[in-house]
Design a protein around this motif. Structure first.
Motif, mmCIF file in Angstrom:
data_model
loop_
_atom_site.group_PDB
_atom_site.id
_atom_site.type_symbol
_atom_site.label_atom_id
_atom_site.label_comp_id
_atom_site.label_asym_id
_atom_site.label_seq_id
_atom_site.Cartn_x
_atom_site.Cartn_y
_atom_site.Cartn_z
ATOM 1 N N LEU A 174 31.268 -4.871 -14.902
ATOM 2 C CA LEU A 174 30.114 -5.712 -14.467
ATOM 3 C C LEU A 174 29.881 -7.410 -14.094
ATOM 4 O O LEU A 174 29.470 -7.795 -13.495
ATOM 5 C CB LEU A 174 28.827 -5.797 -15.690
ATOM 6 N N ILE A 175 30.775 -7.703 -14.945
ATOM 7 C CA ILE A 175 30.989 -8.908 -14.953
ATOM 8 C C ILE A 175 31.616 -9.588 -13.239
ATOM 9 O O ILE A 175 31.472 -10.211 -12.337
ATOM 10 C CB ILE A 175 32.085 -9.815 -15.728
ATOM 11 N N LEU A 176 32.599 -8.739 -12.633
ATOM 12 C CA LEU A 176 33.861 -8.726 -11.464
ATOM 13 C C LEU A 176 32.099 -8.243 -10.817
ATOM 14 O O LEU A 176 32.499 -9.297 -9.495
ATOM 15 C CB LEU A 176 34.381 -7.747 -11.672
ATOM 16 N N VAL A 177 31.548 -7.142 -10.238
ATOM 17 C CA VAL A 177 30.496 -7.090 -9.617
ATOM 18 C C VAL A 177 29.847 -9.086 -9.849
ATOM 19 O O VAL A 177 29.305 -8.884 -7.888
ATOM 20 C CB VAL A 177 30.116 -6.219 -10.108
ATOM 21 N N GLY A 178 29.492 -9.015 -10.386
ATOM 22 C CA GLY A 178 28.499 -10.182 -10.267
ATOM 23 C C GLY A 178 29.222 -11.221 -10.007
ATOM 24 O O GLY A 178 28.526 -11.872 -8.705
ATOM 25 N N ALA A 179 30.801 -11.422 -10.553
ATOM 26 C CA ALA A 179 31.694 -12.968 -9.433
ATOM 27 C C ALA A 179 31.449 -12.459 -7.771
ATOM 28 O O ALA A 179 31.447 -13.323 -7.013
ATOM 29 C CB ALA A 179 32.985 -12.901 -10.213
ATOM 30 N N LEU A 180 31.682 -11.134 -7.733
ATOM 31 C CA LEU A 180 32.336 -10.970 -6.113
ATOM 32 C C LEU A 180 31.325 -11.027 -5.726
ATOM 33 O O LEU A 180 31.107 -11.673 -3.984
ATOM 34 C CB LEU A 180 32.664 -8.841 -5.530
ATOM 35 N N VAL A 181 29.477 -10.199 -5.897
ATOM 36 C CA VAL A 181 28.979 -11.064 -4.984
ATOM 37 C C VAL A 181 28.436 -12.692 -4.828
ATOM 38 O O VAL A 181 27.601 -13.054 -3.776
ATOM 39 C CB VAL A 181 26.835 -10.117 -6.066
ATOM 40 N N SER B 169 42.862 -11.193 -17.515
ATOM 41 C CA SER B 169 44.075 -10.571 -18.551
ATOM 42 C C SER B 169 43.195 -8.948 -19.619
ATOM 43 O O SER B 169 44.844 -8.041 -19.291
ATOM 44 C CB SER B 169 43.973 -11.212 -19.973
ATOM 45 N N THR B 170 42.330 -8.720 -19.967
ATOM 46 C CA THR B 170 41.953 -7.834 -20.002
ATOM 47 C C THR B 170 42.782 -6.359 -19.264
ATOM 48 O O THR B 170 42.513 -6.010 -19.950
ATOM 49 C CB THR B 170 40.763 -7.667 -20.933
ATOM 50 N N TYR B 171 41.575 -6.743 -17.853
ATOM 51 C CA TYR B 171 41.976 -6.048 -16.866
ATOM 52 C C TYR B 171 43.226 -5.144 -16.704
ATOM 53 O O TYR B 171 43.325 -4.256 -16.341
ATOM 54 C CB TYR B 171 41.158 -6.530 -15.265
ATOM 55 N N THR B 172 44.301 -6.875 -16.520
ATOM 56 C CA THR B 172 45.783 -5.975 -16.069
ATOM 57 C C THR B 172 45.982 -5.953 -17.536
ATOM 58 O O THR B 172 47.385 -4.891 -16.791
ATOM 59 C CB THR B 172 46.297 -7.210 -15.813
ATOM 60 N N VAL B 173 46.329 -5.360 -18.305
ATOM 61 C CA VAL B 173 47.170 -5.190 -19.156
ATOM 62 C C VAL B 173 46.517 -3.609 -19.179
ATOM 63 O O VAL B 173 47.724 -2.859 -19.473
ATOM 64 C CB VAL B 173 46.401 -6.062 -21.236
ATOM 65 N N ILE C 41 32.087 2.493 -7.389
ATOM 66 C CA ILE C 41 32.821 2.647 -7.243
ATOM 67 C C ILE C 41 34.041 1.389 -7.896
ATOM 68 O O ILE C 41 34.809 2.260 -8.714
ATOM 69 C CB ILE C 41 33.735 1.356 -5.969
ATOM 70 N N LEU C 42 33.587 0.628 -8.609
ATOM 71 C CA LEU C 42 34.848 -0.350 -9.433
ATOM 72 C C LEU C 42 35.316 0.448 -10.879
ATOM 73 O O LEU C 42 35.751 0.423 -11.636
ATOM 74 C CB LEU C 42 34.951 -1.327 -9.692
ATOM 75 N N ILE C 43 33.615 0.945 -11.586
ATOM 76 C CA ILE C 43 33.739 1.858 -12.897
ATOM 77 C C ILE C 43 34.763 2.881 -12.674
ATOM 78 O O ILE C 43 35.099 3.036 -13.524
ATOM 79 C CB ILE C 43 31.870 1.356 -13.274
ATOM 80 N N THR C 44 34.167 3.818 -11.502
ATOM 81 C CA THR C 44 33.983 4.580 -11.734
ATOM 82 C C THR C 44 35.747 5.072 -10.873
ATOM 83 O O THR C 44 36.748 5.549 -12.437
ATOM 84 C CB THR C 44 33.630 5.719 -10.277
#
Length: 260
Positions: A58-65, A155-159, A31-34
């Protein structure tokens, strides 16, 4: 750190793989990648940008899990990452007609497992599952790593998202970028034991160097020394300020000057 509060029971080694978290991480990642790719590069015309978004997702998925699961689920995050990258490569090759080099197919599963494990480690640290999350030293290197991962990803995501959603100006990008340093310090200061304001400051400097390298690779034009020096000082100061506020919130919400 409040020594009167016992650390949580850590799961014994050799626990079976929890497939529910593998499945949940895979679905969440898809969902996030799409979503992020559709927002940032809907035409899939920038492979380098798409690869960066995939990596951060992928990093975000790992962190949330890692953060939301009970016990240690770093391995589950790694398996979910491998499944996600294989599915993404399949969609790119057969669904979108993108030519994927063979070396990418070979390396990607190992890369995905590594970055997802890194994200899972960050999530476990924030949850307090790992033993090193409860260690309070003069310089906590694990929390420096946590801050670097959170800050660089945020920072990268938000920009990129701000640019895609509101066609932001360079000044607005700079404000978003600066805010990410502050938020990183805030998160680390709140979740880590003891006083950890220095760690976000060090992480901010590492993040600045990483971003400078990213700009060099992306735009083939290195930032000037004056700009880089100013970013190092400003980013460090904002992270320190966020860390200080995080410490204040930790003491206010969790109680006691050494609450953890």
């Amino acid at each position: 750190m409040d020594t009167n509060q016992p650390a949580p029971d850590f799961p014994p080694e050799g626990d079976p793989l929890r497939w529910a978290w593998v499945g949940g991480g895979t679905v969440l990642g898809a969902i996030l990648i799409t979503l992020f790719l559709r927002v940032v590069d809907p035409g899939f015309e920038q492979p380098a940008l798409d690869g960066l978004v995939l990596t951060l997702s992928l990093i975000l998925v790992g962190a949330l899990v890692g953060y939301h699961s009970q016990g240690e689920t770093i391995r589950e995050a790694a398996v979910a990452g491998v499944v996600l990258v294989l599915v993404s490569l399949g969609v790119a090759a057969w669904g979108l007609g993108v030519r994927v080099p063979g070396i990418v197919i070979v390396i990607s599963p190992f890369f995905a497992a590594t970055v997802c494990m890194g994200g899972g480690y960050v999530g476990e640290m924030l949850q307090g599952t790992l033993e090193e999350a409860h260690v309070d030293e003069a310089l906590d290197l694990p929390w420096v790593f946590v801050a670097v991962v959170i800050g660089f990803g945020l920072s990268t995501y938000t920009v990129f998202l701000t640019r895609a959603l509101i066609q932001s100006t360079p000044g607005q990008d700079l404000m978003v970028f600066a805010s990410s340093f502050f938020v990183t310090g805030l998160v680390v200061g709140y979740f880590s034991p003891g006083v950890t304001m220095v760690e976000p400051g060090i992480a901010a400097m590492i993040m600045t160097v990483l971003h400078a390298g990213f700009i060099l690779l992306w735009f083939a034009e290195p930032p000037g020394l004056l700009v880089l020096g100013g970013a190092l000082l400003a980013g460090g100061a904002l992270a320190l300020l966020g860390g200080w506020l995080g410490e204040m919130l930790q003491r206010l919400i969790r109680g006691g000057p050494g609450a953890s």
